[in-house]
Enzyme design. Sequence first.
Site, mmCIF file in Angstrom:
data_model
loop_
_atom_site.group_PDB
_atom_site.id
_atom_site.type_symbol
_atom_site.label_atom_id
_atom_site.label_comp_id
_atom_site.label_asym_id
_atom_site.label_seq_id
_atom_site.Cartn_x
_atom_site.Cartn_y
_atom_site.Cartn_z
ATOM 1 N NE ARG A 78 4.511 7.554 3.072
ATOM 2 C CZ ARG A 78 4.800 6.290 2.823
ATOM 3 N NH1 ARG A 78 5.869 5.985 2.115
ATOM 4 N NH2 ARG A 78 4.021 5.324 3.269
ATOM 5 N NE ARG A 80 -0.605 4.425 1.420
ATOM 6 C CZ ARG A 80 0.498 3.700 1.311
ATOM 7 N NH1 ARG A 80 1.470 4.091 0.492
ATOM 8 N NH2 ARG A 80 0.647 2.619 2.015
ATOM 9 C CE LYS A 117 9.782 -0.249 -0.231
ATOM 10 N NZ LYS A 117 9.450 0.341 1.064
ATOM 11 N NE ARG A 164 2.404 0.353 6.241
ATOM 12 C CZ ARG A 164 2.510 1.372 5.403
ATOM 13 N NH1 ARG A 164 2.077 2.581 5.762
ATOM 14 N NH2 ARG A 164 3.052 1.206 4.212
ATOM 15 N NE ARG A 200 5.390 -5.033 1.671
ATOM 16 C CZ ARG A 200 4.518 -4.833 0.704
ATOM 17 N NH1 ARG A 200 3.830 -5.865 0.235
ATOM 18 N NH2 ARG A 200 4.319 -3.642 0.204
#
Length: 308
Positions: free
Chosen positions: A218, A248, A107, A259, A183
Amino acid sequence: QQLRTCLGKMVRGWLGLCLLVCAGAEGLGGEGLGAPALRQNPASSLMAQGFGSEGLRLQPSPVLVGESATELQILCLRGGGSMISKLRGGKKEPPKVIISGAPASGKGTQCEYIVKKFGVVHISTGDALRAQVKAGTDLGKLAKEYMDKGALVPDDVIIGIVKDRLSQKDCEKKGWLLDGFPRTKVQAEALAKAGIAADKFILLNVPDDVLIERCIGRRTDPVTGKIYHLKFNPPPETPEIQQRLVHRSDDTEEAMVKRISQYHQNVKEIKDYYKDITTEFNGVGDKKDLAAQITECIAKGPGPSYQI
């Protein structure tokens, strides 16, 4: 009396066409809907451009003018097709887009392309919440508890932030791009109740195993906000940047599985809620090719059309 009434309607109709030509020059770009031809023969010109055998069919009050009689409020085209575009003050409404997809679906990358192409305001609830976490606010501490578990932040924590942001002048002027929000159906309904409506819902589909691989590699630059991937999009080798990169706490495989599971539970309801404006894309492949497809969708897809 009947003749006078008939002539009055004809005059109002031709006045509407004259205003249409003027609006075309400002709001539709260039010559608008063939302005020179309209001046010569409005009906035949409109028929030639695909408005059907009857050309332009005007409502009894085709043009509504504000109380000051100086601002064009609504201009509506009806004929052999759908409405060309929504107009306000003779100008097109700015894009209002939602982009959705699982974590690590790409995204953020596509948002960069959309912002560059259409000039909309990019709004990421994730960035806003992480800013609260960094600042150590009560809201940030509460959000961090859920983020560390890989769970979604409660609706009442983020809905207010989004509503306030969308009401600001830059969003009203330029349009907006909601990144990953709403969401859930509850969040979507809350936006609707607040009078906030999108005209495009972009959905990126990526297999779960690819999502996990993307996520665990990431790294985020806290200074620029740029997101890198150790394998697919390596960060610069500059020592200063390398040292400040952050992994993170919710970018672990364990947290990612949770998730993704939660995402799948919610995405069906969201798709159903926005089914009239939804377009789905394969999020695996060349990012520039995907960007071109999304750009075309926003510019020419269902709903109002936007000039690139």
